[in-house]
Design a protein around this motif. Structure first.
Motif, short mmCIF file in Angstrom:
data_model
loop_
_atom_site.label_atom_id
_atom_site.label_comp_id
_atom_site.label_asym_id
_atom_site.label_seq_id
_atom_site.Cartn_x
_atom_site.Cartn_y
_atom_site.Cartn_z
N ASP A 72 -39.57 -22.55 14.90
CA ASP A 72 -39.16 -21.59 13.88
C ASP A 72 -38.63 -20.31 14.50
O ASP A 72 -37.63 -19.75 14.04
CB ASP A 72 -40.30 -21.28 12.91
CG ASP A 72 -41.55 -20.76 13.60
OD1 ASP A 72 -41.69 -21.02 14.80
OD2 ASP A 72 -42.37 -20.11 12.94
N VAL A 73 -39.26 -19.86 15.60
CA VAL A 73 -38.79 -18.65 16.29
C VAL A 73 -37.45 -18.94 16.96
O VAL A 73 -36.54 -18.11 16.95
CB VAL A 73 -39.84 -18.17 17.32
CG1 VAL A 73 -39.33 -16.98 18.10
CG2 VAL A 73 -41.14 -17.81 16.61
N LYS A 74 -37.32 -20.13 17.52
CA LYS A 74 -36.08 -20.52 18.19
C LYS A 74 -34.92 -20.54 17.18
O LYS A 74 -33.83 -20.03 17.46
CB LYS A 74 -36.24 -21.91 18.80
CG LYS A 74 -35.06 -22.34 19.66
CD LYS A 74 -35.14 -23.81 19.99
CE LYS A 74 -35.86 -24.03 21.28
NZ LYS A 74 -35.84 -25.44 21.70
N GLU A 75 -35.17 -21.11 16.00
CA GLU A 75 -34.12 -21.17 14.96
C GLU A 75 -33.72 -19.78 14.52
O GLU A 75 -32.53 -19.48 14.37
CB GLU A 75 -34.62 -21.99 13.76
CG GLU A 75 -34.67 -23.47 14.03
CD GLU A 75 -35.40 -24.24 12.96
OE1 GLU A 75 -35.84 -23.63 11.95
OE2 GLU A 75 -35.53 -25.47 13.11
N LYS A 76 -34.72 -18.91 14.30
CA LYS A 76 -34.42 -17.53 13.91
C LYS A 76 -33.58 -16.84 14.97
O LYS A 76 -32.63 -16.13 14.67
CB LYS A 76 -35.72 -16.73 13.71
CG LYS A 76 -36.34 -16.86 12.36
CD LYS A 76 -37.52 -15.92 12.25
CE LYS A 76 -38.33 -16.18 11.00
NZ LYS A 76 -39.52 -15.35 10.94
N GLY A 77 -33.95 -17.06 16.23
CA GLY A 77 -33.22 -16.46 17.34
C GLY A 77 -31.80 -16.94 17.41
O GLY A 77 -30.87 -16.15 17.60
N ASN A 78 -31.60 -18.25 17.23
CA ASN A 78 -30.24 -18.81 17.27
C ASN A 78 -29.38 -18.26 16.14
O ASN A 78 -28.21 -17.91 16.33
CB ASN A 78 -30.28 -20.34 17.19
CG ASN A 78 -30.69 -20.97 18.49
OD1 ASN A 78 -30.42 -20.41 19.56
ND2 ASN A 78 -31.35 -22.11 18.44
N ILE A 79 -29.96 -18.14 14.97
CA ILE A 79 -29.22 -17.60 13.82
C ILE A 79 -28.83 -16.15 14.10
O ILE A 79 -27.70 -15.73 13.82
CB ILE A 79 -30.07 -17.72 12.53
CG1 ILE A 79 -30.20 -19.19 12.13
CG2 ILE A 79 -29.48 -16.91 11.40
CD1 ILE A 79 -31.24 -19.45 11.06
#
Length: 113
Positions: A72-79
């Motif tokens: 979830d943190v990775k997805e937020k970071g990518n966005i």
């Protein structure tokens, strides 16, 4: 001889008894704090700020090459990384300036500028 019937139950006896859950008398969960609307608004504001900060930190960490296991943190970071790149490209793009855009259109028409 007439048969005797069972006596009719009263409405109180017919009604199911409500089983009440025991309420805590002592301890931290005994009382719920009252919050006014201003406090709720502050709470929502701070939550949104925290979400934004989390996204920014995740984006910085991903740009540094840190490996993440929390998806979830990775997805937020990518966005957030994509959003920052889009914002930067928008600023750097010459076509956003009106004069450059008009000059480009005049060149397409065949006029020398």
């Amino acid at each position: 001889a007439a048969k005797l019937r069972k006596a009719k139950k009263s409405s109180g006896a017919q009604r199911k008894k409500v089983v009440r859950t025991k309420q805590m008398v002592k301890g931290p969960k005994a009382f719920t704090p009252r919050r006014n609307s201003a406090a709720k608004a502050d709470l929502n504001t701070s939550k949104s700020i925290n979400r934004k900060n989390e996204a920014l930190v995740a984006a910085k960490a991903l740009n540094q090459g840190t490996r993440f296991f929390l998806t979830d943190v990775k997805e937020k970071g990518n966005i957030e990384v994509k959003a920052q790149m889009k914002k930067r490209n928008k600023k750097e793009n010459k076509a956003t300036k009106l004069t450059d855009r008009l000059k480009g259109q005049l060149r397409k028409l065949g006029r020398d500028v």
